[in-house]
Design an enzyme around this catalytic site. Structure first.
Site, PDB file in Angstrom:
ATOM      1  N   ASP A   1       9.169  10.478 -31.025  1.00 57.53           N
ATOM      2  CA  ASP A   1      10.477  10.095 -30.469  1.00 57.53           C
ATOM      3  C   ASP A   1      10.353   9.781 -28.973  1.00 57.53           C
ATOM      4  O   ASP A   1      11.327   9.399 -28.334  1.00 57.53           O
ATOM      5  CB  ASP A   1      11.554  11.155 -30.753  1.00 57.53           C
ATOM      6  N   SER A   2       9.123   9.892 -28.425  1.00 56.10           N
ATOM      7  CA  SER A   2       8.861   9.388 -27.071  1.00 56.10           C
ATOM      8  C   SER A   2       9.153   7.896 -27.009  1.00 56.10           C
ATOM      9  O   SER A   2       9.250   7.327 -25.924  1.00 56.10           O
ATOM     10  CB  SER A   2       7.403   9.663 -26.670  1.00 56.10           C
TER      11      SER A   2
ATOM     12  N   ASP B   1       8.403  11.602 -36.433  1.00 59.78           N
ATOM     13  CA  ASP B   1       9.059  12.625 -35.617  1.00 59.78           C
ATOM     14  C   ASP B   1      10.540  12.713 -35.996  1.00 59.78           C
ATOM     15  O   ASP B   1      11.263  11.702 -35.927  1.00 59.78           O
ATOM     16  CB  ASP B   1       8.944  12.194 -34.145  1.00 59.78           C
TER      17      ASP B   1
ATOM     18  N   LYS C   1       7.363  15.779 -38.150  1.00 59.72           N
ATOM     19  CA  LYS C   1       7.205  16.744 -37.050  1.00 59.72           C
ATOM     20  C   LYS C   1       8.574  17.184 -36.586  1.00 59.72           C
ATOM     21  O   LYS C   1       9.505  16.376 -36.533  1.00 59.72           O
ATOM     22  CB  LYS C   1       6.425  16.108 -35.895  1.00 59.72           C
TER      23      LYS C   1
ATOM     24  N   GLU D   1      10.506  20.092 -33.643  1.00 58.55           N
ATOM     25  CA  GLU D   1      10.231  20.896 -32.451  1.00 58.55           C
ATOM     26  C   GLU D   1      10.826  22.300 -32.537  1.00 58.55           C
ATOM     27  O   GLU D   1      11.916  22.491 -33.077  1.00 58.55           O
ATOM     28  CB  GLU D   1      10.818  20.196 -31.206  1.00 58.55           C
TER      29      GLU D   1
ATOM     30  N   GLU E   1       2.250  21.608 -26.455  1.00 53.35           N
ATOM     31  CA  GLU E   1       2.438  20.729 -25.291  1.00 53.35           C
ATOM     32  C   GLU E   1       2.616  21.554 -24.014  1.00 53.35           C
ATOM     33  O   GLU E   1       3.473  22.441 -23.951  1.00 53.35           O
ATOM     34  CB  GLU E   1       3.662  19.832 -25.521  1.00 53.35           C
TER      35      GLU E   1
END
Ligand code: KIV
Length: 289
Positions: free
Chosen positions: A65-66, A108, A137, A139, A205
């Protein structure tokens, strides 16, 4: 297999993983870990760059999602929608299939697409899997553990993400190192719980190098993938725009510009793959906390 190889994007140096490798799967990633081979991951958001990454021997392509920042020009990942993630995942999957078709694709789950309930997470994960992802993925630790278990039990491989979790940057107070001091124990506990819930990969991260190395030894059923987390992890990930030196903003300190000294994007990605595998990236003295 190691040999020179010609790809539609140029010729890879002799020491590169060749374009004839078999498709990456969870058992293949497990085999790599058993023989001590580092796993490489890069983000990609469209068909062309995904195909180049695949040809360069990158094992895992993260449709991160970057893309909110590097493709959409947003200031954080918070504004990225599930529909946008579906569009980019489909594009990446088409690019990977078109040429070589071997990279493992991770979609993501964006902010707001899995927090409401486990059923919401299942719906969102289904959208990305049907768009071509092999894994999703999400978070965070704590409450996400039960969501991970719910997805894994329903046949969806999950990559977790701890440390600096960009979707909660406002709650964390900025893009800063996580897991120092007292918070290290919480991170350890969350990582083990995510493994127990069935997460087969874990992005760490901006976590201290010593802590991520310790977690890598402790997590025998879950591959740790570091970004700004030192070189003791089972693999590494970078945002493609950062490692190509075309990030519009300031590159984080742990990033290396792999275009330097290379003649093409293919060569730069191939140099990244080699550097991760031979342990020369990341350099713990320059890229760790
Ligand atoms: O969205 C993304 O690119 C990521 C990586 C930074 C791991 O989550």
């Amino acid at each position: 297999m190691i040999a020179p190889s010609v790809t539609p994007y140029g010729t890879l140096p002799p020491a590169s993983p060749v374009a004839t490798r078999k498709p990456i799967s969870l058992p293949r990633l497990n085999e790599m870990r058993e023989r001590g081979e580092k796993i490489t991951m890069l983000t990609a958001y469209d068909a062309t760059f995904a195909a180049v990454a695949d040809a360069a021997g990158v094992e895992c392509i993260l449709v991160g999602d970057s893309l909110g920042m590097v493709c959409q020009g947003l200031s954080s990942t918070v504004g990225v929608s599930l529909d946008t993630m579906r569009y980019h995942t489909e594009s990446v999957a088409r690019g990977v299939r078109r040429v070589q078709g071997t990279s493992w694709i991770i979609g993501d789950l964006p902010f707001g697409s899995y927090q409401a309930s486990r059923e919401q997470a299942l719906h969102s994960a289904t959208v990305l899997m049907q768009a071509g992802a092999h894994m999703v993925k999400l978070e965070g630790g704590g409450w996400t553990t039960e969501t991970v278990r719910f997805l894994v039990e329903r046949g969806i491989p999950v990559c977790a993400h701890l440390g600096l979790t960009p979707q909660t940057v406002h709650a964390l107070g900025g893009y800063r190192v996580q897991g120092r001091g007292d918070t290290a124990e919480k991170l350890r506990h969350e990582a083990l719980a995510l493994q127990d819930a069935g997460a087969s990969m874990l992005v760490l991260e901006m976590v201290p190098a010593a802590l991520s190395a310790e977690l890598t030894l402790a997590l025998t059923r879950c591959h740790t993938i570091g970004i700004g987390a030192g070189h003791g992890t089972a693999g590494q990930v970078l945002v493609m725009h950062d490692m190509l030196g075309i990030n519009l903003g300031k590159n984080p300190k742990f990033v290396r510009n792999f275009m330097v000294g290379q003649g093409s994007v293919l060569e730069a990605m191939s140099a990244y793959v080699r550097a991760v595998k031979d342990g020369s990236f990341p350099d713990n003295t320059l890229h760790a906390w």
